[in-house]
Design a protein around this motif. Structure first.
Motif, mmCIF file in Angstrom:
data_model
loop_
_atom_site.group_PDB
_atom_site.id
_atom_site.type_symbol
_atom_site.label_atom_id
_atom_site.label_comp_id
_atom_site.label_asym_id
_atom_site.label_seq_id
_atom_site.Cartn_x
_atom_site.Cartn_y
_atom_site.Cartn_z
ATOM 1 N N LEU A 153 -1.445 2.616 -4.780
ATOM 2 C CA LEU A 153 -0.979 2.116 -6.065
ATOM 3 C C LEU A 153 0.361 2.733 -6.442
ATOM 4 O O LEU A 153 1.229 2.058 -6.993
ATOM 5 N N ALA A 154 0.515 4.028 -6.161
ATOM 6 C CA ALA A 154 1.764 4.712 -6.509
ATOM 7 C C ALA A 154 2.957 4.061 -5.810
ATOM 8 O O ALA A 154 4.014 3.863 -6.420
ATOM 9 N N LYS A 155 2.770 3.719 -4.549
ATOM 10 C CA LYS A 155 3.859 3.076 -3.804
ATOM 11 C C LYS A 155 4.186 1.720 -4.394
ATOM 12 O O LYS A 155 5.368 1.358 -4.526
ATOM 13 N N ALA A 156 3.159 0.963 -4.759
ATOM 14 C CA ALA A 156 3.392 -0.373 -5.328
ATOM 15 C C ALA A 156 4.076 -0.284 -6.682
ATOM 16 O O ALA A 156 4.864 -1.167 -7.046
ATOM 17 N N TRP A 157 3.794 0.770 -7.440
ATOM 18 C CA TRP A 157 4.376 0.924 -8.776
ATOM 19 C C TRP A 157 5.701 1.674 -8.764
ATOM 20 O O TRP A 157 6.300 1.880 -9.814
ATOM 21 N N GLY A 158 6.158 2.087 -7.609
ATOM 22 C CA GLY A 158 7.451 2.750 -7.524
ATOM 23 C C GLY A 158 7.440 4.246 -7.776
ATOM 24 O O GLY A 158 8.478 4.832 -8.085
ATOM 25 N N PHE A 159 6.261 4.875 -7.656
ATOM 26 C CA PHE A 159 6.192 6.334 -7.798
ATOM 27 C C PHE A 159 6.374 6.972 -6.411
ATOM 28 O O PHE A 159 5.617 6.677 -5.487
ATOM 29 N N HIS A 160 7.363 7.838 -6.289
ATOM 30 C CA HIS A 160 7.664 8.481 -5.001
ATOM 31 C C HIS A 160 7.627 10.002 -5.162
ATOM 32 O O HIS A 160 7.738 10.530 -6.274
ATOM 33 N N GLN A 161 7.479 10.674 -4.033
ATOM 34 C CA GLN A 161 7.420 12.135 -4.063
ATOM 35 C C GLN A 161 8.744 12.707 -4.576
ATOM 36 O O GLN A 161 9.819 12.136 -4.358
#
Length: 248
Positions: free
Chosen positions: A232-240
Protein backbone atom coordinates in the motif's frame (compact mmCIF):
# COMPACT_ATOMS: atom_id res chain seq x y z
CA UNK A 1 -76.45 2.07 1.49
CA UNK A 2 -75.22 -0.09 4.34
CA UNK A 3 -73.24 2.07 6.78
CA UNK A 4 -71.08 -0.93 7.66
CA UNK A 5 -70.00 -1.53 4.06
CA UNK A 6 -66.23 -1.23 3.65
CA UNK A 7 -65.23 1.66 1.40
CA UNK A 8 -62.20 1.18 -0.82
CA UNK A 9 -60.02 4.27 -1.35
CA UNK A 10 -59.93 5.33 -4.98
CA UNK A 11 -56.13 5.38 -5.16
CA UNK A 12 -55.84 1.63 -4.49
CA UNK A 13 -58.71 0.54 -6.75
CA UNK A 14 -56.43 -0.11 -9.80
CA UNK A 15 -54.14 -2.31 -7.69
CA UNK A 16 -57.07 -4.23 -6.22
CA UNK A 17 -58.54 -4.89 -9.66
CA UNK A 18 -55.18 -5.98 -11.08
CA UNK A 19 -54.55 -8.41 -8.22
CA UNK A 20 -58.10 -9.78 -8.43
CA UNK A 21 -57.64 -10.36 -12.16
CA UNK A 22 -54.45 -12.31 -11.50
CA UNK A 23 -56.19 -14.45 -8.85
CA UNK A 24 -59.05 -15.17 -11.27
CA UNK A 25 -56.64 -16.09 -14.06
CA UNK A 26 -54.82 -18.50 -11.74
CA UNK A 27 -58.17 -19.99 -10.72
CA UNK A 28 -59.42 -20.46 -14.28
CA UNK A 29 -56.11 -22.06 -15.29
CA UNK A 30 -56.20 -24.61 -12.46
CA UNK A 31 -58.15 -27.83 -12.05
CA UNK A 32 -59.86 -29.46 -9.12
CA UNK A 33 -58.62 -32.89 -8.10
CA UNK A 34 -62.02 -34.37 -9.02
CA UNK A 35 -61.69 -32.89 -12.51
CA UNK A 36 -58.32 -34.53 -12.96
CA UNK A 37 -59.71 -37.86 -11.75
CA UNK A 38 -62.58 -37.60 -14.26
CA UNK A 39 -60.14 -36.74 -17.03
CA UNK A 40 -57.95 -39.70 -16.08
CA UNK A 41 -60.91 -42.07 -16.33
CA UNK A 42 -61.16 -41.27 -20.00
CA UNK A 43 -57.66 -42.70 -20.52
CA UNK A 44 -58.23 -45.43 -17.92
CA UNK A 45 -55.83 -44.11 -15.28
CA UNK A 46 -56.88 -45.12 -11.75
CA UNK A 47 -57.72 -42.29 -9.37
CA UNK A 48 -55.04 -43.34 -6.85
CA UNK A 49 -52.30 -42.72 -9.45
CA UNK A 50 -53.65 -39.23 -10.10
CA UNK A 51 -53.60 -38.53 -6.37
CA UNK A 52 -50.08 -39.95 -6.08
CA UNK A 53 -48.92 -37.84 -9.04
CA UNK A 54 -50.44 -34.72 -7.49
CA UNK A 55 -48.59 -35.34 -4.22
CA UNK A 56 -45.32 -36.03 -6.05
CA UNK A 57 -45.56 -32.89 -8.17
CA UNK A 58 -46.43 -30.83 -5.12
CA UNK A 59 -43.50 -32.35 -3.23
CA UNK A 60 -41.09 -31.60 -6.10
CA UNK A 61 -42.34 -28.05 -6.40
CA UNK A 62 -41.97 -27.59 -2.64
CA UNK A 63 -38.41 -28.92 -2.79
CA UNK A 64 -37.64 -26.60 -5.69
CA UNK A 65 -38.98 -23.63 -3.75
CA UNK A 66 -36.91 -24.62 -0.72
CA UNK A 67 -33.77 -24.96 -2.84
CA UNK A 68 -34.41 -21.56 -4.37
CA UNK A 69 -34.96 -20.11 -0.90
CA UNK A 70 -31.73 -21.66 0.39
CA UNK A 71 -29.82 -20.41 -2.67
CA UNK A 72 -31.18 -16.92 -2.10
CA UNK A 73 -30.24 -17.05 1.57
CA UNK A 74 -26.75 -18.31 0.69
CA UNK A 75 -26.27 -15.51 -1.83
CA UNK A 76 -27.37 -13.02 0.79
CA UNK A 77 -24.94 -14.49 3.33
CA UNK A 78 -22.11 -14.41 0.79
CA UNK A 79 -23.01 -10.85 -0.09
CA UNK A 80 -23.02 -9.89 3.58
CA UNK A 81 -19.66 -11.59 4.11
CA UNK A 82 -18.26 -9.89 1.01
CA UNK A 83 -19.49 -6.51 2.16
CA UNK A 84 -18.01 -7.19 5.60
CA UNK A 85 -14.65 -8.17 4.12
CA UNK A 86 -14.61 -5.09 1.90
CA UNK A 87 -15.48 -2.97 4.92
CA UNK A 88 -12.65 -4.49 6.97
CA UNK A 89 -10.19 -3.97 4.10
CA UNK A 90 -11.34 -0.38 3.66
CA UNK A 91 -11.00 0.36 7.37
CA UNK A 92 -7.62 -1.36 7.48
CA UNK A 93 -6.49 0.66 4.46
CA UNK A 94 -7.64 3.91 6.07
CA UNK A 95 -5.86 3.04 9.31
CA UNK A 96 -2.68 2.12 7.42
CA UNK A 97 -2.78 5.32 5.37
CA UNK A 98 -3.35 7.48 8.45
CA UNK A 99 -0.52 5.68 10.27
CA UNK A 100 1.88 6.30 7.37
CA UNK A 101 0.83 9.95 7.16
CA UNK A 102 1.42 10.37 10.89
CA UNK A 103 4.84 8.72 10.69
CA UNK A 104 5.81 10.83 7.67
CA UNK A 105 4.68 13.95 9.53
CA UNK A 106 6.84 13.02 12.51
CA UNK A 107 9.81 12.58 10.18
CA UNK A 108 9.19 15.99 8.61
CA UNK A 109 8.76 17.64 12.00
CA UNK A 110 11.97 16.06 13.27
CA UNK A 111 13.85 17.17 10.18
CA UNK A 112 12.55 20.72 10.68
CA UNK A 113 14.16 20.72 14.14
CA UNK A 114 17.40 19.45 12.64
CA UNK A 115 17.33 22.25 10.08
CA UNK A 116 16.72 24.79 12.83
CA UNK A 117 19.95 23.74 14.54
CA UNK A 118 21.84 23.61 11.26
CA UNK A 119 20.60 27.11 10.48
CA UNK A 120 21.71 28.23 13.93
CA UNK A 121 25.15 26.78 13.29
CA UNK A 122 25.31 28.42 9.87
CA UNK A 123 24.37 31.74 11.46
CA UNK A 124 27.44 31.48 13.71
CA UNK A 125 29.76 31.44 10.71
CA UNK A 126 29.86 35.25 10.38
CA UNK A 127 31.19 35.31 13.96
CA UNK A 128 33.85 32.78 12.96
CA UNK A 129 34.75 35.03 10.05
CA UNK A 130 35.02 38.04 12.33
CA UNK A 131 37.26 36.21 14.75
CA UNK A 132 39.45 34.91 11.94
CA UNK A 133 39.77 38.34 10.36
CA UNK A 134 40.58 39.92 13.72
CA UNK A 135 43.34 37.50 14.68
CA UNK A 136 44.51 36.07 11.38
CA UNK A 137 44.14 38.49 8.54
CA UNK A 138 46.41 36.32 6.42
CA UNK A 139 43.93 33.41 6.56
CA UNK A 140 41.92 34.60 3.58
CA UNK A 141 41.41 31.04 2.33
CA UNK A 142 39.74 30.07 5.63
CA UNK A 143 37.54 33.17 5.54
CA UNK A 144 36.52 32.38 1.98
CA UNK A 145 35.76 28.76 2.89
CA UNK A 146 33.57 29.83 5.81
CA UNK A 147 31.66 32.41 3.79
CA UNK A 148 31.11 30.09 0.82
CA UNK A 149 29.94 27.18 3.01
CA UNK A 150 27.25 29.33 4.64
CA UNK A 151 26.19 30.79 1.31
CA UNK A 152 25.86 27.31 -0.15
CA UNK A 153 23.53 26.28 2.66
CA UNK A 154 21.38 29.39 2.34
CA UNK A 155 20.99 28.78 -1.39
CA UNK A 156 20.32 25.02 -1.13
CA UNK A 157 16.78 24.01 -2.09
CA UNK A 158 16.70 20.24 -2.60
CA UNK A 159 17.63 17.64 0.05
CA UNK A 160 20.70 16.68 -1.99
CA UNK A 161 21.86 20.30 -2.18
CA UNK A 162 21.31 20.77 1.55
CA UNK A 163 23.26 17.62 2.34
CA UNK A 164 26.18 18.85 0.24
CA UNK A 165 26.00 22.29 1.86
CA UNK A 166 25.96 20.79 5.36
CA UNK A 167 29.06 18.80 4.48
CA UNK A 168 30.78 22.04 3.38
CA UNK A 169 29.82 23.75 6.65
CA UNK A 170 31.21 20.81 8.60
CA UNK A 171 34.47 21.02 6.66
CA UNK A 172 34.73 24.77 7.11
CA UNK A 173 34.11 24.63 10.86
CA UNK A 174 36.54 21.74 11.23
CA UNK A 175 39.13 23.78 9.35
CA UNK A 176 38.52 26.73 11.68
CA UNK A 177 38.99 24.53 14.77
CA UNK A 178 42.23 23.19 13.32
CA UNK A 179 43.47 26.72 12.78
CA UNK A 180 42.36 27.88 16.22
CA UNK A 181 44.24 25.00 17.83
CA UNK A 182 47.51 26.41 16.44
CA UNK A 183 46.81 30.06 17.35
CA UNK A 184 47.20 30.70 21.12
CA UNK A 185 46.31 34.37 20.73
CA UNK A 186 42.97 33.45 19.14
CA UNK A 187 42.25 30.85 21.79
CA UNK A 188 42.80 33.35 24.60
CA UNK A 189 40.41 35.96 23.21
CA UNK A 190 37.08 36.38 25.00
CA UNK A 191 35.28 36.58 21.66
CA UNK A 192 36.59 33.15 20.70
CA UNK A 193 35.79 31.70 24.12
CA UNK A 194 32.20 32.97 23.96
CA UNK A 195 31.90 31.67 20.44
CA UNK A 196 33.13 28.28 21.53
CA UNK A 197 30.34 28.05 24.10
CA UNK A 198 27.77 28.91 21.46
CA UNK A 199 29.24 26.42 19.02
CA UNK A 200 29.30 23.65 21.64
CA UNK A 201 25.70 24.31 22.64
CA UNK A 202 24.56 24.27 19.04
CA UNK A 203 26.46 21.06 18.30
CA UNK A 204 24.85 19.37 21.32
CA UNK A 205 21.35 20.44 20.29
CA UNK A 206 22.04 19.34 16.74
CA UNK A 207 23.18 15.92 17.96
CA UNK A 208 19.95 15.50 19.95
CA UNK A 209 17.73 16.56 17.06
CA UNK A 210 19.67 14.34 14.66
CA UNK A 211 19.09 11.38 16.99
CA UNK A 212 15.36 12.13 17.19
CA UNK A 213 15.15 12.50 13.44
CA UNK A 214 16.90 9.18 12.84
CA UNK A 215 14.57 7.49 15.34
CA UNK A 216 11.55 8.88 13.48
CA UNK A 217 13.02 7.73 10.17
CA UNK A 218 13.69 4.25 11.54
CA UNK A 219 10.08 3.87 12.76
CA UNK A 220 8.75 5.21 9.47
CA UNK A 221 10.96 2.97 7.33
CA UNK A 222 9.94 -0.09 9.33
CA UNK A 223 6.30 0.65 8.56
CA UNK A 224 7.01 1.26 4.87
CA UNK A 225 8.98 -2.00 4.58
CA UNK A 226 6.60 -4.21 6.59
CA UNK A 227 4.29 -6.53 4.63
CA UNK A 228 1.52 -5.94 3.58
CA UNK A 229 1.87 -2.23 4.38
CA UNK A 230 4.74 -2.07 1.89
CA UNK A 231 2.35 -2.80 -0.99
CA UNK A 232 0.00 0.00 0.00
CA UNK A 233 2.83 2.40 0.85
CA UNK A 234 4.31 2.01 -2.62
CA UNK A 235 0.93 2.58 -4.28
CA UNK A 236 0.34 5.71 -2.18
CA UNK A 237 3.78 7.15 -2.85
CA UNK A 238 5.37 6.56 0.56
CA UNK A 239 9.09 5.80 0.17
CA UNK A 240 11.92 5.11 2.59
CA UNK A 241 13.73 8.10 4.04
CA UNK A 242 17.49 8.43 4.47
CA UNK A 243 19.13 8.72 7.85
CA UNK A 244 21.02 11.90 8.67
CA UNK A 245 24.63 10.93 9.29
CA UNK A 246 27.18 13.25 10.77
CA UNK A 247 30.00 14.05 8.34
CA UNK A 248 32.65 14.46 11.00
Amino acid sequence: MNDKEIRIPEEIVPEVLELASRYYADYTQSFAESELVEAAKEVRIPAEFIQQAIREVQRQRQQKLERQKKATQQRQRLLSVGVGIIGVIALSGMWTYNTLVSSASRVNAAWAQVENQIQRRADLIPNLVSVTQAYAQQEKALVTLLVQSRQSYLQALTPAQKAAAIAKIDQAIARFHQYAATNPQLQSSQLYINLQYEMAGTENRLAVERMRYNQAVQAYNQQVQAFPTSLLAKAWGFHQQSFFQATK
